[in-house]
Design a protein around this motif. Structure first.
Motif, PDB file in Angstrom:
ATOM      1  N   GLN A  60       0.830  -1.198   0.000  1.00 57.76           N
ATOM      2  CA  GLN A  60       0.000   0.000   0.000  1.00 57.76           C
ATOM      3  C   GLN A  60       0.872   1.259   0.000  1.00 57.76           C
ATOM      4  N   VAL A  61       0.501   2.237  -0.813  1.00 60.30           N
ATOM      5  CA  VAL A  61       1.211   3.506  -0.911  1.00 60.30           C
ATOM      6  C   VAL A  61       0.232   4.625  -0.561  1.00 60.30           C
ATOM      7  N   ILE A  62       0.616   5.488   0.401  1.00 60.20           N
ATOM      8  CA  ILE A  62      -0.247   6.578   0.850  1.00 60.20           C
ATOM      9  C   ILE A  62       0.402   7.897   0.465  1.00 60.20           C
ATOM     10  N   ASP A  63      -0.327   8.726  -0.257  1.00 63.59           N
ATOM     11  CA  ASP A  63       0.218   9.997  -0.747  1.00 63.59           C
ATOM     12  C   ASP A  63      -0.825  11.096  -0.533  1.00 63.59           C
ATOM     13  N   TYR A  64      -0.698  11.867   0.574  1.00 60.13           N
ATOM     14  CA  TYR A  64      -1.630  12.942   0.922  1.00 60.13           C
ATOM     15  C   TYR A  64      -0.957  14.306   0.712  1.00 60.13           C
ATOM     16  N   SER A  65      -1.708  15.241   0.225  1.00 59.77           N
ATOM     17  CA  SER A  65      -1.257  16.635   0.157  1.00 59.77           C
ATOM     18  C   SER A  65      -1.505  17.306   1.507  1.00 59.77           C
ATOM     19  N   ALA A  66      -0.972  18.529   1.667  1.00 67.07           N
ATOM     20  CA  ALA A  66      -1.183  19.277   2.913  1.00 67.07           C
ATOM     21  C   ALA A  66      -2.662  19.506   3.175  1.00 67.07           C
ATOM     22  N   ASP A  67      -3.395  19.910   2.149  1.00 68.81           N
ATOM     23  CA  ASP A  67      -4.823  20.170   2.329  1.00 68.81           C
ATOM     24  C   ASP A  67      -5.571  18.899   2.699  1.00 68.81           C
ATOM     25  N   ALA A  68      -5.198  17.783   2.084  1.00 65.04           N
ATOM     26  CA  ALA A  68      -5.879  16.523   2.379  1.00 65.04           C
ATOM     27  C   ALA A  68      -5.607  16.074   3.811  1.00 65.04           C
ATOM     28  N   LEU A  69      -4.365  16.266   4.298  1.00 72.60           N
ATOM     29  CA  LEU A  69      -4.058  15.908   5.678  1.00 72.60           C
ATOM     30  C   LEU A  69      -4.778  16.836   6.652  1.00 72.60           C
ATOM     31  N   ARG A  70      -4.795  18.117   6.309  1.00 70.42           N
ATOM     32  CA  ARG A  70      -5.462  19.077   7.193  1.00 70.42           C
ATOM     33  C   ARG A  70      -6.933  18.708   7.373  1.00 70.42           C
ATOM     34  N   GLU A  71      -7.574  18.260   6.320  1.00 67.31           N
ATOM     35  CA  GLU A  71      -9.002  17.920   6.370  1.00 67.31           C
ATOM     36  C   GLU A  71      -9.293  16.845   7.404  1.00 67.31           C
ATOM     37  N   VAL A  72      -8.366  15.923   7.588  1.00 66.32           N
ATOM     38  CA  VAL A  72      -8.612  14.784   8.476  1.00 66.32           C
ATOM     39  C   VAL A  72      -7.799  14.875   9.769  1.00 66.32           C
ATOM     40  N   SER A  73      -7.002  15.918   9.916  1.00 69.79           N
ATOM     41  CA  SER A  73      -6.049  15.988  11.028  1.00 69.79           C
ATOM     42  C   SER A  73      -6.718  15.907  12.392  1.00 69.79           C
ATOM     43  N   GLU A  74      -7.858  16.604  12.577  1.00 67.64           N
ATOM     44  CA  GLU A  74      -8.500  16.589  13.886  1.00 67.64           C
ATOM     45  C   GLU A  74      -9.036  15.200  14.232  1.00 67.64           C
ATOM     46  N   HIS A  75      -9.459  14.453  13.232  1.00 68.01           N
ATOM     47  CA  HIS A  75      -9.904  13.075  13.474  1.00 68.01           C
ATOM     48  C   HIS A  75      -8.734  12.215  13.955  1.00 68.01           C
ATOM     49  N   VAL A  76      -7.565  12.416  13.352  1.00 68.99           N
ATOM     50  CA  VAL A  76      -6.385  11.672  13.788  1.00 68.99           C
ATOM     51  C   VAL A  76      -6.059  12.001  15.243  1.00 68.99           C
ATOM     52  N   VAL A  77      -6.112  13.302  15.580  1.00 71.06           N
ATOM     53  CA  VAL A  77      -5.810  13.731  16.941  1.00 71.06           C
ATOM     54  C   VAL A  77      -6.780  13.107  17.942  1.00 71.06           C
ATOM     55  N   GLN A  78      -8.063  13.142  17.612  1.00 71.07           N
ATOM     56  CA  GLN A  78      -9.067  12.599  18.524  1.00 71.07           C
ATOM     57  C   GLN A  78      -8.885  11.098  18.739  1.00 71.07           C
ATOM     58  N   LEU A  79      -8.620  10.381  17.683  1.00 77.92           N
ATOM     59  CA  LEU A  79      -8.415   8.932  17.814  1.00 77.92           C
ATOM     60  C   LEU A  79      -7.127   8.633  18.582  1.00 77.92           C
ATOM     61  N   ALA A  80      -6.094   9.431  18.370  1.00 73.21           N
ATOM     62  CA  ALA A  80      -4.844   9.245  19.099  1.00 73.21           C
ATOM     63  C   ALA A  80      -5.056   9.449  20.599  1.00 73.21           C
ATOM     64  N   GLN A  81      -5.835  10.478  20.960  1.00 71.12           N
ATOM     65  CA  GLN A  81      -6.114  10.721  22.373  1.00 71.12           C
ATOM     66  C   GLN A  81      -6.962   9.598  22.964  1.00 71.12           C
ATOM     67  N   ALA A  82      -7.916   9.088  22.195  1.00 69.98           N
ATOM     68  CA  ALA A  82      -8.770   7.996  22.677  1.00 69.98           C
ATOM     69  C   ALA A  82      -7.956   6.738  22.959  1.00 69.98           C
ATOM     70  N   GLU A  83      -6.884   6.541  22.230  1.00 69.38           N
ATOM     71  CA  GLU A  83      -6.030   5.362  22.421  1.00 69.38           C
ATOM     72  C   GLU A  83      -4.843   5.648  23.339  1.00 69.38           C
ATOM     73  N   ASP A  84      -4.804   6.874  23.914  1.00 72.31           N
ATOM     74  CA  ASP A  84      -3.721   7.284  24.794  1.00 72.31           C
ATOM     75  C   ASP A  84      -2.367   7.177  24.099  1.00 72.31           C
ATOM     76  N   LEU A  85      -2.349   7.649  22.858  1.00 74.70           N
ATOM     77  CA  LEU A  85      -1.116   7.705  22.068  1.00 74.70           C
ATOM     78  C   LEU A  85      -0.954   9.135  21.542  1.00 74.70           C
ATOM     79  N   PRO A  86      -0.739  10.101  22.423  1.00 72.38           N
ATOM     80  CA  PRO A  86      -0.741  11.505  22.019  1.00 72.38           C
ATOM     81  C   PRO A  86       0.330  11.855  21.004  1.00 72.38           C
ATOM     82  N   GLY A  87       1.422  11.098  21.000  1.00 72.74           N
ATOM     83  CA  GLY A  87       2.468  11.376  20.025  1.00 72.74           C
ATOM     84  C   GLY A  87       1.980  11.217  18.594  1.00 72.74           C
ATOM     85  N   HIS A  88       1.007  10.308  18.389  1.00 71.59           N
ATOM     86  CA  HIS A  88       0.432  10.145  17.060  1.00 71.59           C
ATOM     87  C   HIS A  88      -0.227  11.445  16.608  1.00 71.59           C
TER      88      HIS A  88
END
Length: 450
Positions: free
Chosen positions: A413-441
């Motif tokens: 699998q190859v993942i290729d996101y632009s800045a705008d594409a990452l920004r769109e989903v960034s808060e979801h990543v943060v929330q899931l990282a906090q839910a799993e107690d992995l804040p570094g993610h």
């Protein structure tokens, strides 16, 4: 449920009567005829000793094992290039033509299996790719015991080549009568396919040499380790593959051959019997099973077995296999019941000799390969159907597949996101990282926009 010796001309071919039973899946699987002579557990310690010896002592161990098991003396198991070319030169023109036809048909099917890469843009600037990448190196095993399986060279090599594998090594047992080299027809098939790295190594030691590699020493060229080991073999080969799985990939734990035939009253007894015998001649432990609702057909097949077994070249081997606990007739209530038994048995080879055979075949869930109707015998698949005959045995067809192009491919699998594409989903990543107690993610995303 009763197991008995049925009346008829071939009494050794026993009957298991499942008519009128209501068995769970586990009970049905337990009722299937299986060999009791060999198991992984019974040979595991001996195979482990062989693997340890090859891993620790390399060519010295291989030489000792060749002397012990094959009766040959060898300094290095590599087959010289001139022996490969000479084997092809000496090959019968008729056999060469048959091998070439088998290769052509297998290559057409193998190339058609190769999947295309998938590219998906799930959002603007968010691209995902699944690439199919061949493994770098494979070790292919070709048996050389009771039968000379030159066709297995084709079945192993062609899909590997179609997948794009660049480094292919092949091993087959050394034969005393051929100067310590593998059988010349096996060598000729390898040369025909362009495989130059061929070794005279048999059994579990071949699997060990491929999995661990053998270091070069003095003037003995190293055997480089492989990424995937494939090929059929006896219980020692299958056990060795099980023990090295995880270090290398394997196709399946392919053991002694087996055939099941699902047939009704429309089947031709002589064809059914001939096909049961065709697989029984492989090995005294081979399994030949008839599944039918027709008592009349069962009796007619037993009579045909008696007649045909007497005239076949390997009569003793055939009669031993047909009379073993792994073979026999299973009587069922009807075709629906027979399909359930087929799925519980999960045959390596399954033939369908029934009314509306294609429709019946379409309902089967567990089988290595399915052969439909009077003109698709297993022996066709062994040689020239274009399908692959390296298939899962001993019920493993319930979860394993036969050898194919996919055996030699990895999905990357190859993942290729632009800045705008990452920004769109960034808060979801943060929330899931906090839910799993992995804040570094989450921080790894935030830092890109701080």
């Amino acid at each position: 449920m009763t197991a008995q010796t049925a009346p008829g001309s071939f009494d050794a071919f026993r009957t298991i009567d499942l008519r009128g039973t209501h068995l769970s899946t586990a009970e049905l699987r337990a009722a299937m005829p299986r060999s009791t002579t060999s198991s992984f557990e019974s040979v595991a310690s001996r195979v482990e000793d062989i693997i340890v010896a090859v891993r620790s002592r390399g060519f010295d161990a291989l030489s000792e094992l060749a002397q012990r098991f094959d009766g040959v003396e060898q300094f290095h198991p590599r087959v010289p290039a001139e022996a490969l070319s000479e084997a092809l030169r000496a090959l019968s023109p008729d056999v060469r033509a048959a091998l070439e036809e088998s290769i052509d048909r297998a290559r057409v099917f193998a190339l058609a299996q190769k999947p295309q890469d998938v590219v998906v843009e799930i959002r603007p600037g968010a691209a995902l790719t699944q690439r199919w990448v061949p493994v770098g190196r494979v070790g292919l095993y070709v048996p050389g015991g009771l039968a000379v399986l030159a066709s297995s060279v084709i079945m192993n090599v062609v899909p590997a080549q179609a997948a794009g594998v660049q480094s292919i090594a092949l091993a087959s047992p050394p034969q005393k009568e051929f100067g310590g080299l593998p059988h010349p027809v096996i060598l000729a098939a390898a040369e025909l396919l362009g495989v130059k790295e061929v070794y005279g190594i048999g059994g579990a030691q071949a699997i060990a040499a491929f999995a661990h590699g053998v270091s070069g020493e003095e003037d003995r060229t190293a055997i480089e380790p492989v990424d995937v080991v494939t090929g059929p073999g006896n219980i020692y080969v299958a056990t060795a593959k099980r023990l090295v799985k995880g270090m290398v990939g394997i196709d399946a734990e392919a053991g002694t051959t087996e055939i099941a035939v699902l047939a009704d009253g429309t089947a031709q007894p002589r064809l059914v019997a001939a096909d049961l015998i065709s697989q029984a001649e492989h090995d005294p432990n081979a399994a030949s099973v008839l599944i039918t609702p027709s008592v009349e057909l069962a009796a007619a097949v037993r009579a045909e077995l008696s007649i045909q077994a007497k005239s076949t070249r390997h009569r003793e081997r055939v009669e031993t296999a047909l009379g073993g606990p792994q073979s026999g007739t299973i009587l069922v209530d009807n075709i629906d019941h027979g399909i359930a038994v087929c799925d519980a048995y999960a045959a390596e080879h399954l033939e369908i000799h029934t009314d509306q055979a294609p429709a019946v075949a379409a309902r089967i869930k567990n089988a290595g390969a399915i052969f439909v109707g009077d003109y698709s015998p297993v022996s066709l698949g062994d040689y020239c159907a274009g399908s692959n005959h390296v298939l899962p045995t001993a019920g493993t067809a319930a979860f394993a597949s036969g050898l194919s192009v996919f055996t030699f491919l990895r999905a990357m699998q190859v993942i290729d996101y632009s800045a705008d594409a990452l920004r769109e989903v960034s808060e979801h990543v943060v929330q899931l990282a906090q839910a799993e107690d992995l804040p570094g993610h989450g921080d790894a995303v935030r830092v890109r926009f701080s």
